[in-house]
Structure formats: C-alpha cells, structure tokens
Design a protein around this motif. Structure first.
Motif, PDB file in Angstrom:
ATOM      1  N   SER A   2     -19.168 -19.833  35.768  1.00 46.68           N
ATOM      2  CA  SER A   2     -19.690 -20.599  36.898  1.00 46.68           C
ATOM      3  C   SER A   2     -21.152 -20.225  37.097  1.00 46.68           C
ATOM      4  O   SER A   2     -21.544 -19.078  36.853  1.00 46.68           O
ATOM      5  CB  SER A   2     -18.884 -20.291  38.159  1.00 46.68           C
ATOM      6  N   SER A   4     -24.716 -20.862  39.726  1.00 44.48           N
ATOM      7  CA  SER A   4     -25.290 -21.347  40.975  1.00 44.48           C
ATOM      8  C   SER A   4     -26.747 -20.922  41.020  1.00 44.48           C
ATOM      9  O   SER A   4     -27.127 -19.903  40.438  1.00 44.48           O
ATOM     10  CB  SER A   4     -24.542 -20.772  42.174  1.00 44.48           C
ATOM     11  N   GLY A  21     -15.564 -19.041  40.361  1.00 43.10           N
ATOM     12  CA  GLY A  21     -16.611 -19.816  41.011  1.00 43.10           C
ATOM     13  C   GLY A  21     -17.597 -18.878  41.674  1.00 43.10           C
ATOM     14  O   GLY A  21     -17.213 -17.813  42.170  1.00 43.10           O
ATOM     15  N   ILE A  22     -18.865 -19.250  41.658  1.00 44.93           N
ATOM     16  CA  ILE A  22     -19.899 -18.451  42.312  1.00 44.93           C
ATOM     17  C   ILE A  22     -20.832 -19.394  43.059  1.00 44.93           C
ATOM     18  O   ILE A  22     -21.033 -20.533  42.629  1.00 44.93           O
ATOM     19  CB  ILE A  22     -20.680 -17.585  41.294  1.00 44.93           C
ATOM     20  N   ASP A  23     -21.353 -18.918  44.174  1.00 41.14           N
ATOM     21  CA  ASP A  23     -22.333 -19.711  44.900  1.00 41.14           C
ATOM     22  C   ASP A  23     -23.356 -18.780  45.522  1.00 41.14           C
ATOM     23  O   ASP A  23     -23.018 -17.690  45.977  1.00 41.14           O
ATOM     24  CB  ASP A  23     -21.683 -20.569  45.992  1.00 41.14           C
ATOM     25  N   ARG A  58     -18.797 -18.630  50.476  1.00 38.53           N
ATOM     26  CA  ARG A  58     -17.412 -18.265  50.178  1.00 38.53           C
ATOM     27  C   ARG A  58     -16.589 -19.517  49.861  1.00 38.53           C
ATOM     28  O   ARG A  58     -15.834 -19.549  48.886  1.00 38.53           O
ATOM     29  CB  ARG A  58     -16.793 -17.523  51.364  1.00 38.53           C
ATOM     30  N   GLU A  60     -17.694 -22.501  48.959  1.00 39.23           N
ATOM     31  CA  GLU A  60     -18.195 -23.154  47.743  1.00 39.23           C
ATOM     32  C   GLU A  60     -17.713 -22.411  46.492  1.00 39.23           C
ATOM     33  O   GLU A  60     -17.313 -23.048  45.514  1.00 39.23           O
ATOM     34  CB  GLU A  60     -19.720 -23.225  47.781  1.00 39.23           C
ATOM     35  N   SER A  61     -17.718 -21.095  46.509  1.00 37.31           N
ATOM     36  CA  SER A  61     -17.234 -20.347  45.341  1.00 37.31           C
ATOM     37  C   SER A  61     -15.751 -20.613  45.119  1.00 37.31           C
ATOM     38  O   SER A  61     -15.304 -20.780  43.982  1.00 37.31           O
ATOM     39  CB  SER A  61     -17.518 -18.849  45.473  1.00 37.31           C
ATOM     40  N   LYS A  64     -15.331 -24.200  43.773  1.00 34.12           N
ATOM     41  CA  LYS A  64     -15.747 -24.253  42.362  1.00 34.12           C
ATOM     42  C   LYS A  64     -14.660 -23.655  41.476  1.00 34.12           C
ATOM     43  O   LYS A  64     -14.349 -24.192  40.412  1.00 34.12           O
ATOM     44  CB  LYS A  64     -17.056 -23.500  42.160  1.00 34.12           C
ATOM     45  N   VAL A 116     -18.401 -14.761  45.178  1.00 33.47           N
ATOM     46  CA  VAL A 116     -17.717 -15.098  43.933  1.00 33.47           C
ATOM     47  C   VAL A 116     -16.218 -15.107  44.211  1.00 33.47           C
ATOM     48  O   VAL A 116     -15.724 -14.333  45.038  1.00 33.47           O
ATOM     49  CB  VAL A 116     -18.073 -14.100  42.798  1.00 33.47           C
ATOM     50  N   THR A 117     -15.502 -16.007  43.540  1.00 29.04           N
ATOM     51  CA  THR A 117     -14.049 -16.108  43.661  1.00 29.04           C
ATOM     52  C   THR A 117     -13.445 -16.170  42.271  1.00 29.04           C
ATOM     53  O   THR A 117     -13.937 -16.898  41.408  1.00 29.04           O
ATOM     54  CB  THR A 117     -13.636 -17.378  44.431  1.00 29.04           C
TER      55      THR A 117
END
Length: 141
Positions: A2, A4, A21-23, A58, A60-61, A64, A116-117
């Motif tokens: 991911s 961002s 996912g990361i934002d 949080r 958004e990650s 994603k 990040v998730t």
C-alpha cells in the motif's frame, strides 16, 4: 503493498501476512467545515484538527486494506478515540466486515499523521519501523 503520500511524505507498507493499507495526511488537512458529517461515525467525536486527521488516516488505512476504499462510507465505521490505541469498534456498512484488523499509528512528524492496518489475526504480523531511503551514507537493511 500500500502507498500513500502527502506533501513532504511518502509512506509505503508491505507484508506477506495479509492485506495492508497505509495512509498519511497533513495534520491540518481535516480542518474544513463539514468534515465530521462525511467522516465520523455518529458515536465518534474529535476535539481538534489533529484528532480528526488521526481518525481519518486510521479509517483510510483500514478501507485500503479491505480493498473497499471509499466505497464504504467512513461514517459506517467506528474506531476507538484518537488518544487510544486504534481498534475497530463497529462496522455498519453493508459490505463484509473484516474478521481481523490490526492497526497502528505511525509517528511521522509534527505536521503529519499516519496509520497502517494489516488484516491478520496474528498480533506478530504488525511491526512498524521508519527507514530513511535514498539518503547517501545511510545503509538500507
């Protein structure tokens, strides 16, 4: 993997453990009228612009990582408060709720917030670190 980016920062997350996912956002990016109505679950609140940004990155990650992105209304996702460890508390979207969601806030700097998730049930699958890339004289491990 991911990716961002925001002004001055690029964040990349990768793992074999599961979807990731990361934002990253500027801390002041959420300081606009109407943010709460499009981003916060009815049971969430944010007192500062930085709190808003923390909740946003949080979510958004997470979105994603699920692959849903903004096809899931952020108002249907409830997370723990910005001063607490990030945890998914409620998911009222008609799309399937992830079985596992490990989340972590990243310390980027005073002007940025990031999260990040990883969608994995193994707590050992989420490790964070900061690397300086492309700077002469800094070894890349």
């Amino acid at each position: 993997m991911s990716l961002s980016r925001s002004p001055d920062v690029v964040a990349v997350a990768f793992t074999r453990a599961g979807p990731v996912g990361i934002d990253v956002e500027r801390a002041d990016a959420t300081g606009f009228a109407g943010f709460d109505g499009v981003a916060l679950h009815p049971e969430e609140s944010a007192r500062t612009v930085r709190d808003r940004a923390t909740i946003w990155v949080r979510k958004e990650s997470l979105l994603k990582a699920t692959g849903d992105g903004l096809d899931v209304d952020p108002c249907t996702v409830r997370l723990s408060g910005p001063a607490e460890e990030p945890v998914l508390l409620a998911w009222t979207s008609p799309r399937p709720r992830p079985a596992y969601a490990q989340m972590a806030d990243l310390q980027i700097g005073p002007a940025q917030v990031a999260a990040v998730t990883v969608l994995s049930g193994d707590a050992r699958d989420l490790r964070t670190g900061e690397e300086v890339l492309g700077v002469p004289g800094v070894p890349l491990d």
